[in-house]
Motif scaffolding. Structure first.
Motif, PDB file in Angstrom:
ATOM      1  N   MET A  16       0.835  -1.202   0.000  1.00  0.00           N
ATOM      2  CA  MET A  16       0.000   0.000   0.000  1.00  0.00           C
ATOM      3  C   MET A  16       0.874   1.258   0.000  1.00  0.00           C
ATOM      4  SD  MET A  16      -3.095  -0.866  -0.262  1.00  0.00           S
ATOM      5  CE  MET A  16      -3.942   0.646   0.137  1.00  0.00           C
ATOM      6  N   THR A  17       1.973   1.250   0.782  1.00  0.00           N
ATOM      7  CA  THR A  17       2.893   2.393   0.823  1.00  0.00           C
ATOM      8  C   THR A  17       3.534   2.607  -0.543  1.00  0.00           C
ATOM      9  OG1 THR A  17       3.377   1.802   3.125  1.00  0.00           O
ATOM     10  CG2 THR A  17       4.852   3.370   2.091  1.00  0.00           C
ATOM     11  N   ILE A  18       3.951   1.517  -1.176  1.00  0.00           N
ATOM     12  CA  ILE A  18       4.567   1.596  -2.505  1.00  0.00           C
ATOM     13  C   ILE A  18       3.563   2.161  -3.505  1.00  0.00           C
ATOM     14  CG2 ILE A  18       5.440   0.205  -4.439  1.00  0.00           C
ATOM     15  CD1 ILE A  18       6.720  -1.629  -2.256  1.00  0.00           C
ATOM     16  N   MET A  19       2.300   1.719  -3.389  1.00  0.00           N
ATOM     17  CA  MET A  19       1.271   2.201  -4.315  1.00  0.00           C
ATOM     18  C   MET A  19       1.034   3.698  -4.142  1.00  0.00           C
ATOM     19  SD  MET A  19      -1.483  -0.654  -5.080  1.00  0.00           S
ATOM     20  CE  MET A  19      -2.253   0.597  -6.013  1.00  0.00           C
ATOM     21  N   LYS A  20       1.079   4.176  -2.891  1.00  0.00           N
ATOM     22  CA  LYS A  20       0.918   5.611  -2.657  1.00  0.00           C
ATOM     23  C   LYS A  20       2.040   6.388  -3.351  1.00  0.00           C
ATOM     24  CE  LYS A  20      -1.543   5.353   1.737  1.00  0.00           C
ATOM     25  NZ  LYS A  20      -1.427   5.519   3.181  1.00  0.00           N
ATOM     26  N   LYS A  21       3.294   5.866  -3.225  1.00  0.00           N
ATOM     27  CA  LYS A  21       4.437   6.508  -3.880  1.00  0.00           C
ATOM     28  C   LYS A  21       4.254   6.477  -5.399  1.00  0.00           C
ATOM     29  CE  LYS A  21       7.879   5.577  -0.306  1.00  0.00           C
ATOM     30  NZ  LYS A  21       9.040   4.775   0.051  1.00  0.00           N
ATOM     31  N   GLU A  22       3.798   5.310  -5.929  1.00  0.00           N
ATOM     32  CA  GLU A  22       3.588   5.176  -7.372  1.00  0.00           C
ATOM     33  C   GLU A  22       2.512   6.148  -7.847  1.00  0.00           C
ATOM     34  OE1 GLU A  22       2.738   1.126  -8.320  1.00  0.00           O
ATOM     35  OE2 GLU A  22       4.828   0.538  -8.234  1.00  0.00           O
ATOM     36  N   THR A  23       1.462   6.344  -7.052  1.00  0.00           N
ATOM     37  CA  THR A  23       0.393   7.270  -7.417  1.00  0.00           C
ATOM     38  C   THR A  23       0.949   8.684  -7.506  1.00  0.00           C
ATOM     39  OG1 THR A  23      -1.157   5.849  -6.235  1.00  0.00           O
ATOM     40  CG2 THR A  23      -1.930   8.039  -6.812  1.00  0.00           C
ATOM     41  N   ARG A  24       1.782   9.073  -6.514  1.00  0.00           N
ATOM     42  CA  ARG A  24       2.406  10.394  -6.548  1.00  0.00           C
ATOM     43  C   ARG A  24       3.273  10.548  -7.807  1.00  0.00           C
ATOM     44  NH1 ARG A  24       4.982   9.898  -1.481  1.00  0.00           N
ATOM     45  NH2 ARG A  24       3.294   9.397  -0.108  1.00  0.00           N
ATOM     46  N   MET A  25       4.052   9.477  -8.095  1.00  0.00           N
ATOM     47  CA  MET A  25       4.913   9.512  -9.269  1.00  0.00           C
ATOM     48  C   MET A  25       4.076   9.606 -10.546  1.00  0.00           C
ATOM     49  SD  MET A  25       7.873   6.806  -8.127  1.00  0.00           S
ATOM     50  CE  MET A  25       8.556   6.644  -9.744  1.00  0.00           C
ATOM     51  N   THR A  26       2.959   8.887 -10.572  1.00  0.00           N
ATOM     52  CA  THR A  26       2.070   8.909 -11.735  1.00  0.00           C
ATOM     53  C   THR A  26       1.556  10.318 -11.980  1.00  0.00           C
ATOM     54  OG1 THR A  26       1.377   6.658 -11.231  1.00  0.00           O
ATOM     55  CG2 THR A  26      -0.031   7.908 -12.714  1.00  0.00           C
ATOM     56  N   ILE A  27       1.112  10.973 -10.926  1.00  0.00           N
ATOM     57  CA  ILE A  27       0.616  12.341 -11.046  1.00  0.00           C
ATOM     58  C   ILE A  27       1.704  13.259 -11.582  1.00  0.00           C
ATOM     59  CG2 ILE A  27      -0.207  14.340  -9.715  1.00  0.00           C
ATOM     60  CD1 ILE A  27      -1.665  12.231  -7.904  1.00  0.00           C
ATOM     61  N   MET A  28       2.932  13.080 -11.079  1.00  0.00           N
ATOM     62  CA  MET A  28       4.050  13.909 -11.549  1.00  0.00           C
ATOM     63  C   MET A  28       4.328  13.659 -13.037  1.00  0.00           C
ATOM     64  SD  MET A  28       6.525  13.687  -8.189  1.00  0.00           S
ATOM     65  CE  MET A  28       7.960  14.345  -8.980  1.00  0.00           C
ATOM     66  N   LYS A  29       4.282  12.383 -13.460  1.00  0.00           N
ATOM     67  CA  LYS A  29       4.525  12.048 -14.863  1.00  0.00           C
ATOM     68  C   LYS A  29       3.437  12.638 -15.753  1.00  0.00           C
ATOM     69  CE  LYS A  29       7.206   7.848 -14.222  1.00  0.00           C
ATOM     70  NZ  LYS A  29       7.233   6.393 -14.327  1.00  0.00           N
ATOM     71  N   ILE A  30       2.188  12.546 -15.292  1.00  0.00           N
ATOM     72  CA  ILE A  30       1.065  13.100 -16.049  1.00  0.00           C
ATOM     73  C   ILE A  30       1.250  14.611 -16.222  1.00  0.00           C
ATOM     74  CG2 ILE A  30      -1.423  13.604 -15.939  1.00  0.00           C
ATOM     75  CD1 ILE A  30      -1.717  10.805 -14.601  1.00  0.00           C
ATOM     76  N   LYS A  31       1.614  15.280 -15.140  1.00  0.00           N
ATOM     77  CA  LYS A  31       1.851  16.732 -15.211  1.00  0.00           C
ATOM     78  C   LYS A  31       2.943  17.052 -16.220  1.00  0.00           C
ATOM     79  CE  LYS A  31       0.439  18.238 -10.599  1.00  0.00           C
ATOM     80  NZ  LYS A  31       0.897  18.714  -9.297  1.00  0.00           N
ATOM     81  N   LYS A  32       4.026  16.252 -16.194  1.00  0.00           N
ATOM     82  CA  LYS A  32       5.143  16.490 -17.120  1.00  0.00           C
ATOM     83  C   LYS A  32       4.699  16.314 -18.568  1.00  0.00           C
ATOM     84  CE  LYS A  32       9.880  15.074 -18.135  1.00  0.00           C
ATOM     85  NZ  LYS A  32       9.782  15.492 -19.511  1.00  0.00           N
ATOM     86  N   ILE A  33       3.913  15.255 -18.823  1.00  0.00           N
ATOM     87  CA  ILE A  33       3.434  15.004 -20.180  1.00  0.00           C
ATOM     88  C   ILE A  33       2.555  16.172 -20.653  1.00  0.00           C
ATOM     89  CG2 ILE A  33       1.959  13.508 -21.592  1.00  0.00           C
ATOM     90  CD1 ILE A  33       3.009  11.148 -19.828  1.00  0.00           C
ATOM     91  N   TYR A  34       1.659  16.624 -19.784  1.00  0.00           N
ATOM     92  CA  TYR A  34       0.794  17.753 -20.143  1.00  0.00           C
ATOM     93  C   TYR A  34       1.593  19.030 -20.389  1.00  0.00           C
ATOM     94  CZ  TYR A  34      -3.884  15.773 -19.773  1.00  0.00           C
ATOM     95  OH  TYR A  34      -5.022  15.081 -20.003  1.00  0.00           O
ATOM     96  N   LEU A  35       2.595  19.258 -19.536  1.00  0.00           N
ATOM     97  CA  LEU A  35       3.439  20.441 -19.741  1.00  0.00           C
ATOM     98  C   LEU A  35       4.172  20.372 -21.078  1.00  0.00           C
ATOM     99  CD1 LEU A  35       4.919  20.983 -16.167  1.00  0.00           C
ATOM    100  CD2 LEU A  35       3.399  22.538 -17.393  1.00  0.00           C
ATOM    101  N   ASP A  36       4.660  19.159 -21.415  1.00  0.00           N
ATOM    102  CA  ASP A  36       5.321  18.975 -22.719  1.00  0.00           C
ATOM    103  C   ASP A  36       4.353  19.282 -23.855  1.00  0.00           C
ATOM    104  OD1 ASP A  36       7.655  18.287 -21.480  1.00  0.00           O
ATOM    105  OD2 ASP A  36       7.450  16.116 -21.821  1.00  0.00           O
ATOM    106  N   LEU A  37       3.116  18.797 -23.722  1.00  0.00           N
ATOM    107  CA  LEU A  37       2.109  19.040 -24.753  1.00  0.00           C
ATOM    108  C   LEU A  37       1.816  20.538 -24.904  1.00  0.00           C
ATOM    109  CD1 LEU A  37      -0.367  16.126 -24.018  1.00  0.00           C
ATOM    110  CD2 LEU A  37       0.993  16.415 -26.078  1.00  0.00           C
TER     111      LEU A  37
END
Length: 197
Positions: A16-37
């Protein structure tokens, strides 16, 4: 009934802790992709058209994978909770059943003692002993309280204060009215006492 070990529970908590970290990382990656777009669109450069399409495709597949993983994990957690509730309910039912069987045996002894007038008193003594053995088996212990013992709010409940001429008995137990009991080292009934003043 299958009992989960501490290791299994710790593994699930770690997951569950790892998933929380992965969720945070996912949000960061999504933001980066949108910023690139946004950057690509701001430049309005047509040679990046192919790159933009690839980024959108990459983002959609990535989003789909993460959402599926999140749904799967939530389902696992929900199933785990239901399983634990069911196991707890079964354990309580089993404990209640065992206690009722002991009490039924105790009731049968009462019936036998009333039928035998000659040994009635002896029968009651045996029943009393059996009753307290059943309670002891369930983890119930009597709190030992003596006259002259210092009054302690952790184990005693003062139901009355009585004046005493003996100065040594001030703030101490004069009489024990009802005994107190612990269930597996947790007090469930305080000793009811009269305290000297």
């Amino acid at each position: 009934m299958k009992k989960e070990t501490r290791m299994t529970i710790m593994k699930k908590e770690t997951r569950m802790t790892i998933m929380k970290k992965e969720t945070r990382m996912t949000i960061m990656k999504i933001k980066k992709i949108y910023l690139d777009l946004i950057k690509f669109y701001e430049k309005k450069n047509l040679k990046f058209k192919q790159k933009i399409i690839k980024l959108f495709i990459k983002f959609n597949s990535y989003k789909r994978r993460k959402i599926n993983l999140l749904i799967k994990t939530l389902a696992e957690v929900e199933n785990y909770k239901k399983r634990k509730e069911k196991e707890l309910k079964l354990e309580i039912e089993k404990a209640n059943c065992n206690l009722l069987l002991d009490l039924l045996s105790f009731g049968e002894d009462f019936n036998r003692s009333f039928k035998d007038n000659k040994n009635f008193y002896q029968g009651i003594k045996i029943i009393k002993k059996k009753f307290f053995n059943i309670l002891k088996k369930e983890g119930l212990k009597k709190i030992k309280t003596k006259k002259g013992e210092k009054f302690n709010t952790d184990v005693h409940e003062a139901i009355s204060i009585q004046k005493t001429k003996d100065k040594k008995l001030k703030g101490k137990v004069l009489f024990v009215i009802e005994s107190g009991y612990k269930l597996k080292n947790k007090i469930i009934k305080f000793s009811k006492v009269i305290v000297g003043n």
